[in-house]
Design an enzyme around this catalytic site. Structure first.
Site, short mmCIF file in Angstrom:
data_model
loop_
_atom_site.label_atom_id
_atom_site.label_comp_id
_atom_site.label_asym_id
_atom_site.label_seq_id
_atom_site.Cartn_x
_atom_site.Cartn_y
_atom_site.Cartn_z
N CYS A 1 47.72 50.39 37.62
CA CYS A 1 48.47 51.22 38.56
C CYS A 1 49.43 52.14 37.80
O CYS A 1 49.00 53.07 37.15
CB CYS A 1 49.16 50.33 39.59
SG CYS A 1 49.77 51.23 41.04
N HIS B 1 45.13 46.17 41.48
CA HIS B 1 45.93 45.19 40.75
C HIS B 1 45.18 43.88 40.53
O HIS B 1 45.28 42.95 41.34
CB HIS B 1 47.21 44.90 41.54
CG HIS B 1 48.23 45.98 41.48
ND1 HIS B 1 49.31 45.95 40.62
CD2 HIS B 1 48.34 47.14 42.16
CE1 HIS B 1 50.05 47.04 40.79
NE2 HIS B 1 49.47 47.79 41.72
N GLU C 1 45.92 41.49 38.60
CA GLU C 1 46.84 40.35 38.41
C GLU C 1 47.23 39.69 39.72
O GLU C 1 47.79 38.58 39.72
CB GLU C 1 48.10 40.82 37.65
CG GLU C 1 49.13 41.57 38.46
CD GLU C 1 48.80 43.04 38.70
OE1 GLU C 1 49.70 43.77 39.15
OE2 GLU C 1 47.66 43.46 38.44
#
Length: 244
Positions: free
Chosen positions: A98, A207, A209
């Site tokens: 991002c 994302h 994660e």
């Protein structure tokens, strides 16, 4: 600032640095993903001039320096970025997520640029993606063409490049991820992530994660709500380091 990216992982584990800038939001999540993948996360600060012997780097998401001027434009000149650029050019695996993708594009480590979403709104969605390249340091644990779902949240995720540059990216296999279904931000040719020519530097807007723990992430297109479709990015980096 919440600190303790440094884990108690085995000292023989790969060490993956996670950089925090003023305004970074997802550094702790990225560090957790690194740890769950089996590596040791190492906290790095934007003023650091030493990468502390890490084997790979993650530039996480957020709003570095408040996204003043334009997203990633100030962070690109942080002292740590001199070290990131040198390490990336030497072949170290570097992942930009991002805002991290925006920073790496501003640093000219990745092609193209990220601008305001075409609908002019912030979005937060569970995003379906296709893995277009499994030949990078961060995607070798996916199958080419595999469909995954990971969260995405951005206001400046619209990937742009000249028609000639887009043709080059397509022709050289530098498109790594592509949006499936509705194009969420107007990105050219539905591009969600790209890599450099060497394949050690990858950037993507969604994302990964936030999709590393069973039961907490979005459902995978291929199965139950495991929520772990993003974990393979971090495991890929470890595999790349172990097989180097």
């Amino acid at each position: 600032m919440t600190a303790p990216c440094d884990s108690t992982a085995d000292s023989t584990a790969a060490r993956i640095g996670v950089i925090t800038f003023p305004g970074t939001l997802d550094d702790v999540d990225a560090a957790r993903a690194v740890r769950l993948a089996g590596a040791e996360p190492v906290a790095l600060w934007h003023k650091d001039a030493d990468l502390r012997g890490v084997d790979a780097l993650v530039v996480p998401g957020g709003f570095s320096y408040g996204d003043y001027l334009r997203c990633g434009a100030i962070a690109r000149f942080a002292p740590v970025m001199d070290e990131v650029i040198a390490a990336a050019r030497a072949g170290m695996p570097v992942l930009g997520i991002c805002n991290g993708f925006q920073i790496l594009a501003e640093a000219h480590l990745l092609p193209g640029a990220l601008i305001r979403n075409d609908h002019q709104r912030f979005i937060c969605v569970e995003q379906r993606l296709r893995v277009d390249s499994s030949r990078t340091a961060w995607t070798n644990q996916y199958a080419e063409g595999q469909e995954i779902t990971i969260p995405m949240k951005n206001a400046e995720g619209n990937f742009i490049a000249s028609p000639e540059e887009l043709d080059r990216l397509e022709g050289e296999g530098l498109v790594v991820f592509r949006y499936l279904g509705t194009n969420p931000n107007g990105s050219a040719r539905g591009i969600a992530g790209v890599c450099n020519e060497r394949g050690n530097v990858v950037g993507l807007m969604p994302h990964p994660e936030h999709a590393v723990e069973p039961g907490f992430g979005p459902a995978s297109p291929a199965g139950p709500r495991t929520g772990t479709d993003g974990l393979a990015l971090f495991r890929s980096a470890i595999h790349s380091l172990l097989s180097a």
